[in-house]
Write a protein that holds these residues in place. Structure first.
Motif, PDB file in Angstrom:
ATOM      1  N   GLU A 195      -3.574   9.675  -2.938  1.00 50.42           N
ATOM      2  CA  GLU A 195      -4.503   8.704  -2.376  1.00 50.42           C
ATOM      3  C   GLU A 195      -3.797   7.397  -2.045  1.00 50.42           C
ATOM      4  O   GLU A 195      -2.747   7.091  -2.599  1.00 50.42           O
ATOM      5  CB  GLU A 195      -5.618   8.420  -3.378  1.00 50.42           C
ATOM      6  N   LEU A 196      -4.409   6.612  -1.165  1.00 48.10           N
ATOM      7  CA  LEU A 196      -3.850   5.298  -0.856  1.00 48.10           C
ATOM      8  C   LEU A 196      -4.113   4.364  -2.023  1.00 48.10           C
ATOM      9  O   LEU A 196      -5.232   4.265  -2.510  1.00 48.10           O
ATOM     10  CB  LEU A 196      -4.483   4.731   0.413  1.00 48.10           C
ATOM     11  N   ALA A 197      -3.073   3.665  -2.447  1.00 48.13           N
ATOM     12  CA  ALA A 197      -3.211   2.769  -3.589  1.00 48.13           C
ATOM     13  C   ALA A 197      -2.518   1.459  -3.290  1.00 48.13           C
ATOM     14  O   ALA A 197      -1.624   1.382  -2.443  1.00 48.13           O
ATOM     15  CB  ALA A 197      -2.619   3.413  -4.834  1.00 48.13           C
ATOM     16  N   ILE A 198      -2.933   0.413  -3.999  1.00 52.93           N
ATOM     17  CA  ILE A 198      -2.330  -0.906  -3.822  1.00 52.93           C
ATOM     18  C   ILE A 198      -1.681  -1.317  -5.138  1.00 52.93           C
ATOM     19  O   ILE A 198      -2.285  -1.185  -6.197  1.00 52.93           O
ATOM     20  CB  ILE A 198      -3.390  -1.926  -3.332  1.00 52.93           C
ATOM     21  N   LYS A 199      -0.411  -1.750  -5.041  1.00 54.67           N
ATOM     22  CA  LYS A 199       0.339  -2.106  -6.250  1.00 54.67           C
ATOM     23  C   LYS A 199       1.373  -3.164  -5.876  1.00 54.67           C
ATOM     24  O   LYS A 199       1.614  -3.426  -4.701  1.00 54.67           O
ATOM     25  CB  LYS A 199       1.058  -0.871  -6.835  1.00 54.67           C
ATOM     26  N   GLU A 231      -0.096   7.366  -3.222  1.00 55.77           N
ATOM     27  CA  GLU A 231       0.203   7.511  -4.642  1.00 55.77           C
ATOM     28  C   GLU A 231       0.732   8.905  -4.969  1.00 55.77           C
ATOM     29  O   GLU A 231       0.155   9.899  -4.518  1.00 55.77           O
ATOM     30  CB  GLU A 231      -1.098   7.260  -5.425  1.00 55.77           C
ATOM     31  N   VAL A 258       0.875  -1.173   0.000  1.00 53.92           N
ATOM     32  CA  VAL A 258       0.000   0.000   0.000  1.00 53.92           C
ATOM     33  C   VAL A 258       0.909   1.219   0.000  1.00 53.92           C
ATOM     34  O   VAL A 258       1.866   1.287   0.774  1.00 53.92           O
ATOM     35  CB  VAL A 258      -0.929   0.014   1.232  1.00 53.92           C
TER      36      VAL A 258
END
Lengths: 149, 143
Positions: free
Chosen positions: A63-67, A58, A55
């Motif tokens: 914003e919080l992002a998942i990658k 970004e 997490v």
């Protein structure tokens, strides 16, 4: 992992979490689907190994992002018409889904390092390690094999 | 939701971020801004007042920047590799139009605004050739 590797400097505040997150949008299909409930380890201070799911806050949007971590310091990654070499504190983060898959789910192309470039470790929020819902897909979030990427 | 699952439910949302294009594209959007650029260049030439001229330049540069933005969205989001069959010089068209936009942004010569308009008209033709009016406007482009 070398001891001198750059860490993020969050101090104790990293224990505030997030410890649990819910996923929105489709760019991590098929391994992680919208609506999945995940456990996160927010205490990590360094980029985890290649293939790990993270997490991040970004770049650009904040914003919080998942990658997924696709490249670490010193790695060469294709960028524009050439390549770039990741700096000490940087990772290259990619979506699992390709454009065909996100389109099928009703979205446009995935947004990841190919859009916003390398991500510095200060943006790291946590490592995703377990899915606890939906029930039929409960289990550890596995690291992708380097060879497949 | 049961009490247990309410208690277990995460409160933090993480985005597996995808683009979410609205699917509406029309070179007209760029053209209207480009028409503003052209008109402002004419107005600049027709008025000697330095304050008026400064304002005209300021607004013209703003509009020209919007032209570039709208062109980029069309180029990156509407046009797809398969469109290159119908319009093999697609990338040249956009390259020229963006160059023309940069030139018009920096110039007070209406001829540069005119050149930008015709560059956009060529893109408009490409958009029409690839079925843009039917595919991207809500009820076709209004006539």
């Amino acid at each position: 992992m070398a001891a001198d590797e750059p860490r993020r400097t969050t101090g104790l505040s990293r224990f505030r979490g997030p410890w649990r997150v819910v996923v929105a949008e489709a760019s991590m299909l098929p391994s992680i689907a919208p609506g999945d409930w995940l456990l996160v380890d927010p205490t990590v201070t360094r980029w985890p190994r290649r293939g790990s799911v993270v997490v991040v806050r970004e770049p650009v949007s904040g914003e919080l992002a998942i990658k997924r971590v696709a490249g670490r310091r010193g790695d060469q990654v294709p960028f524009a018409d050439g390549y770039l070499i990741l700096a000490e504190d940087e990772a290259w983060l990619l979506a699992d889904a390709d454009e065909e898959r996100t389109r099928a789910a009703g979205f446009g192309p995935p947004i990841d390092s190919r859009t916003y470039g390398p991500v510095p470790v200060e943006q790291l929020v946590g490592r995703v390690w377990f899915r606890y819902a939906p029930l039929r897909r409960v289990g550890r979030i596995r690291r992708a094999d380097d060879a497949t990427r | 939701m049961s009490r247990l699952s309410r208690w277990l439910a995460p409160t933090t949302v993480v985005r597996a971020h995808c683009d979410l294009p609205c699917g509406v594209y029309d070179p007209e959007q760029a053209r209207i801004e480009a028409e503003s650029v052209f008109r402002l260049q004419e107005k600049y030439q027709g008025n000697e007042d330095p304050v008026y001229r400064a304002r005209a330049i300021h607004i013209k540069e703003e509009r020209a920047e919007l032209v570039k933005h709208h062109l980029d969205v069309l180029w990156h989001d509407y046009f797809k590799p398969e469109h290159l069959e119908a319009v093999p010089n697609l990338h040249d068209l956009f390259w020229n139009a963006n160059k023309a936009a940069s030139k018009a942004k920096a110039s007070v010569d209406p001829a540069d605004g005119k050149a930008l308009l015709s560059a956009i008209d060529e893109i408009d033709a490409a958009w029409k050739k690839t079925g843009g009016p039917e595919k991207t406007r809500v009820a076709g482009r209004p006539g």
